[in-house]
Design an enzyme around this catalytic site. Structure first.
Site, PDB file in Angstrom:
ATOM      1  N   ALA A  60       7.559 -16.809 -11.434  1.00  0.00           N
ATOM      2  CA  ALA A  60       7.293 -15.310 -11.492  1.00  0.00           C
ATOM      3  C   ALA A  60       8.223 -14.703 -12.651  1.00  0.00           C
ATOM      4  O   ALA A  60       9.522 -15.102 -12.669  1.00  0.00           O
ATOM      5  CB  ALA A  60       7.168 -14.509 -10.163  1.00  0.00           C
ATOM      6  N   ASP A  98       7.837  -8.589  -0.776  1.00  0.00           N
ATOM      7  CA  ASP A  98       7.786  -7.443   0.238  1.00  0.00           C
ATOM      8  C   ASP A  98       7.664  -6.243  -0.910  1.00  0.00           C
ATOM      9  O   ASP A  98       7.530  -4.950  -0.303  1.00  0.00           O
ATOM     10  CB  ASP A  98       9.240  -7.586   1.071  1.00  0.00           C
ATOM     11  CG  ASP A  98      10.446  -7.566   0.413  1.00  0.00           C
ATOM     12  OD1 ASP A  98      10.428  -7.515  -0.980  1.00  0.00           O
ATOM     13  OD2 ASP A  98      11.385  -7.728   1.050  1.00  0.00           O
ATOM     14  N   TYR A 120       7.264  -4.110 -11.283  1.00  0.00           N
ATOM     15  CA  TYR A 120       7.137  -5.553 -10.712  1.00  0.00           C
ATOM     16  C   TYR A 120       6.378  -5.645  -9.665  1.00  0.00           C
ATOM     17  O   TYR A 120       5.362  -6.288  -9.259  1.00  0.00           O
ATOM     18  CB  TYR A 120       8.654  -5.849  -9.946  1.00  0.00           C
ATOM     19  CG  TYR A 120       8.743  -7.467  -9.402  1.00  0.00           C
ATOM     20  CD1 TYR A 120       8.279  -8.402  -9.668  1.00  0.00           C
ATOM     21  CD2 TYR A 120       9.340  -7.184  -8.045  1.00  0.00           C
ATOM     22  CE1 TYR A 120       8.191  -9.580  -9.089  1.00  0.00           C
ATOM     23  CE2 TYR A 120       9.140  -8.294  -7.392  1.00  0.00           C
ATOM     24  CZ  TYR A 120       8.684  -9.458  -7.824  1.00  0.00           C
ATOM     25  OH  TYR A 120       8.737 -10.852  -6.963  1.00  0.00           O
ATOM     26  N   LYS A 124       2.656  -7.392  -8.893  1.00  0.00           N
ATOM     27  CA  LYS A 124       2.515  -8.467  -7.874  1.00  0.00           C
ATOM     28  C   LYS A 124       1.288  -8.239  -7.067  1.00  0.00           C
ATOM     29  O   LYS A 124       0.495  -9.049  -6.506  1.00  0.00           O
ATOM     30  CB  LYS A 124       3.741  -8.795  -6.918  1.00  0.00           C
ATOM     31  CG  LYS A 124       4.965  -9.117  -7.665  1.00  0.00           C
ATOM     32  CD  LYS A 124       4.546 -10.728  -8.109  1.00  0.00           C
ATOM     33  CE  LYS A 124       4.624 -11.692  -7.320  1.00  0.00           C
ATOM     34  NZ  LYS A 124       4.514 -13.016  -7.906  1.00  0.00           N
TER      35      LYS A 124
END
Length: 284
Positions: A60, A98, A120, A124
């Site tokens: 990633a 998270d 970010y 995700k």
């Protein structure tokens, strides 16, 4: 079983490659220097040559500041490349984070609604939806902050803290930012177990404790054997950032005990005193 592990030159990837190998699987690790995941034809050639039964996708663009500065690249790597990979075989494990949450509703469980506040995190969240749309049998594993020695050149909070304290230095750490830290080895073991169990959907992987970075650094000071006052508390509010830093990203799982009843994650400092720093970097 034949398994591809992407991100094999990252922080978690080498641990996953090792854990998969210990299960007797035939493993091929892909690092960024040897294969560009943004080159669909090259990726397809590698997949067709190896013919994996499963893919564990740890690669990633995960540095928050990099994603902020270059959102198109973050989407290309985190969303588009992941969705393409997910179509190759039904058994696909995709790592999320998270940081899909805003930090104001912890502890977060799998049914908690994502509410990202960073580029970010938004990438995700989009990657989770894209992967599950491309492959409904995929597993999305939302990972907590991970700890342990890096086996690559990518350094972590754990690495820099241990190195600084061991060298006689002092550090500052946020006392008002909480996570559920999980050891790399535990994370890798659980990911392989979930793949073997053919788990699908979304699952949280997190440690059992809610700790601030200040708490973590103080524990590391005890392990190193230096005074705890080498670690001083600071507030995230006193440090300028391009994007917000979430206050509390601690997580727990409503699913993991049923999917993997034999798995028990350890406390943050369980066994850390016995972890030797790698004498050489295992991967480029």
């Amino acid at each position: 079983m034949r398994v591809v592990v992407t991100g094999a030159a990252g922080k978690l990837g080498p641990y996953v490659v090792e854990a998969a190998g210990r299960r007797g699987w035939t493993v091929q690790g892909w690092g960024r220097s040897e294969l560009d995941l943004l080159d669909p034809e090259a990726v397809q050639r590698r997949l067709d040559a190896f013919r994996p039964d499963a893919v564990i996708h740890t690669a990633a663009m995960s540095t928050v500041s990099d994603c902020y500065r270059n959102p198109p690249a973050a989407w290309a790597v985190n969303v588009d490349a992941a969705a393409r990979l997910a179509t190759y075989c039904p058994r696909f494990v995709h790592l999320s984070t998270d940081m899909v949450f805003d930090g104001e509703g912890a502890p977060y469980v799998e049914s908690s609604a994502p509410s990202p506040v960073t580029t970010y995190g938004r990438s995700k969240v989009a990657s989770e939806a894209a992967v599950l749309a491309a492959n409904p049998a995929a597993l999305v594993a939302r990972m907590a902050l991970m700890c342990g020695w890096s086996r690559s050149r990518r350094r972590s909070f754990f690495d820099t803290t241990m190195e600084t304290l061991s060298a006689g230095g002092s550090i500052e750490a946020f006392a008002d930012e909480w996570r559920s830290p999980l050891d790399y080895s535990d994370a890798a073991w659980a990911l392989c177990g979930l793949l073997e169990a053919q788990a699908t959907g979304i699952v949280h992987l997190a440690g059992p404790e809610r700790l601030s970075r200040f708490d973590m650094a103080r524990r590391l000071a005890r392990i190193v054997g230096v005074p705890e006052d080498r670690v001083q508390p600071i507030s995230r509010r006193d440090v300028p950032f391009d994007e917000p830093r979430q206050r509390d990203l601690s997580m727990r799982s409503e699913r993991l005990g049923k999917l993997l009843p034999e798995f028990t994650s350890g406390a943050f400092d369980r066994g850390l005193a016995d972890i030797d720093r790698p004498s050489t970097l295992l991967l480029p």
